[in-house]
Design a protein around this motif. Structure first.
Motif, PDB file in Angstrom:
ATOM      1  N   TRP A 124       0.821  -1.160   0.061  1.00  0.00           N
ATOM      2  CA  TRP A 124       0.246  -0.007  -0.066  1.00  0.00           C
ATOM      3  C   TRP A 124       0.860   1.166   0.058  1.00  0.00           C
ATOM      4  O   TRP A 124       2.090   1.143   0.293  1.00  0.00           O
ATOM      5  N   VAL A 125       0.231   2.357  -0.452  1.00  0.00           N
ATOM      6  CA  VAL A 125       0.817   3.700  -0.659  1.00  0.00           C
ATOM      7  C   VAL A 125       0.135   4.760   0.118  1.00  0.00           C
ATOM      8  O   VAL A 125      -1.081   4.312   0.474  1.00  0.00           O
ATOM      9  N   VAL A 126       0.538   5.762   0.710  1.00  0.00           N
ATOM     10  CA  VAL A 126      -0.241   6.861   1.159  1.00  0.00           C
ATOM     11  C   VAL A 126      -0.324   7.948  -0.091  1.00  0.00           C
ATOM     12  O   VAL A 126       0.325   8.649  -0.544  1.00  0.00           O
ATOM     13  N   PRO A 127      -1.916   8.057  -0.713  1.00  0.00           N
ATOM     14  CA  PRO A 127      -1.903   9.116  -1.770  1.00  0.00           C
ATOM     15  C   PRO A 127      -1.853  10.515  -1.343  1.00  0.00           C
ATOM     16  O   PRO A 127      -2.182  10.799  -0.252  1.00  0.00           O
ATOM     17  N   LYS A 128      -1.599  11.376  -2.149  1.00  0.00           N
ATOM     18  CA  LYS A 128      -1.727  12.918  -1.878  1.00  0.00           C
ATOM     19  C   LYS A 128      -2.775  13.387  -1.635  1.00  0.00           C
ATOM     20  O   LYS A 128      -3.159  14.454  -0.637  1.00  0.00           O
ATOM     21  N   ARG A 129      -3.797  12.906  -1.966  1.00  0.00           N
ATOM     22  CA  ARG A 129      -5.193  13.089  -1.962  1.00  0.00           C
ATOM     23  C   ARG A 129      -6.024  11.936  -1.809  1.00  0.00           C
ATOM     24  O   ARG A 129      -5.774  10.826  -2.301  1.00  0.00           O
ATOM     25  N   ALA A 130      -6.972  12.219  -1.146  1.00  0.00           N
ATOM     26  CA  ALA A 130      -7.995  10.956  -0.772  1.00  0.00           C
ATOM     27  C   ALA A 130      -8.839  10.719  -2.019  1.00  0.00           C
ATOM     28  O   ALA A 130      -9.412  11.445  -2.932  1.00  0.00           O
ATOM     29  N   PRO A 131      -9.066   9.545  -2.304  1.00  0.00           N
ATOM     30  CA  PRO A 131      -9.837   8.997  -3.630  1.00  0.00           C
ATOM     31  C   PRO A 131     -11.070   9.670  -3.945  1.00  0.00           C
ATOM     32  O   PRO A 131     -11.706   9.830  -2.668  1.00  0.00           O
ATOM     33  N   SER A 132     -11.523   9.468  -5.082  1.00  0.00           N
ATOM     34  CA  SER A 132     -12.913   9.897  -5.404  1.00  0.00           C
ATOM     35  C   SER A 132     -13.594   8.557  -5.418  1.00  0.00           C
ATOM     36  O   SER A 132     -13.077   7.402  -5.189  1.00  0.00           O
ATOM     37  N   GLY A 133     -14.941   8.502  -6.249  1.00  0.00           N
ATOM     38  CA  GLY A 133     -15.746   7.279  -6.203  1.00  0.00           C
ATOM     39  C   GLY A 133     -16.964   7.514  -5.853  1.00  0.00           C
ATOM     40  O   GLY A 133     -17.412   8.202  -5.039  1.00  0.00           O
TER      41      GLY A 133
END
Length: 220
Positions: free
Chosen positions: A96-105
């Motif tokens: 896993w990684v830590v994205p710069k922004r929380a994902p959409s969906g």
């Protein structure tokens, strides 16, 4: 008279996923993770019965397509790990990684993380412990839950699986399924934990049941 075999959309999905993992390698990692993270809830070839469960709010029901994505991501992770071991690459690496922004969906736009809200695994564990009794889980289940979510996300509410796009502490796929527990699912650890405990209870009965399944196949 020879009987015609019927090729279902779900069979095509499963076959394609398998081929992508075996042949696609890095392409699967780069493309599918992002697409899966944005995938709307229920956007798959469900049977009328399966779709009815989801339309009725039963987001804990088994989802064949999502399960296939989890299994494919696990295969991709193991293949990468084996490749690194053979090449003598240093470090175990994480899935896993830590994205710069929380994902959409599922109609939710991608959002920036609130300033100063660095993940606190210790605090998140304390929150989960305090919520377990509300779902009918005794203290004997804590060890299984702690190990399960440490493996899944390191208890980090920002963790996103680099192979499948699963998101958050419980690694919901897609992450927007957690909206059923709160609109702040992208950034609130308590909301993610609430959804995760409900998912575990609804599908596996207990954290130890979920942990056992994870140990058996690599996902839950």
């Amino acid at each position: 008279m020879r009987r015609r075999s019927r090729v279902t959309p779900k069979a095509v999905i499963l076959t394609t996923l398998t081929l992508v993992v075996v042949v696609g390698g890095g392409g699967f990692v780069a493309y599918r993770a992002v697409e899966n993270a944005k995938r709307p809830v229920g956007d798959s070839a469900f049977t009328p019965e399966e779709f009815g469960k989801i339309a009725g709010g039963d987001l804990m029901a088994p989802d064949p397509e999502t399960d296939a994505l989890k299994a494919a991501a696990e295969q991709a992770y193991r293949a990468d790990k084996l490749k690194k071991e053979r090449s003598g690459a240093a470090g175990k690496g994480l899935d896993w990684v830590v994205p710069k922004r929380a994902p959409s969906g599922d109609g939710f736009p991608a959002v920036n993380f609130p300033p100063g809200s660095d993940p606190s695994p210790g605090s998140n564990k304390a929150t989960a412990k305090s919520m377990m009794a509300g779902f009918g889980f005794g203290g004997d289940q804590w060890g299984c839950l702690e190990r399960l979510w440490h493996k899944e996300s390191g208890w980090n509410e920002r963790a996103m699986n680099r192979y499948s796009g699963a998101y958050g502490i419980p690694q919901s796929l897609p992450g927007s399924k957690m909206a059923s527990a709160g609109a702040d699912w992208q950034t609130n650890a308590a909301t993610q934990i609430k959804w995760g405990l409900g998912y575990i209870k609804g599908r596996y009965g207990s954290p130890c049941g979920a942990w056992g399944h994870s140990q058996s196949v690599g996902w839950y």
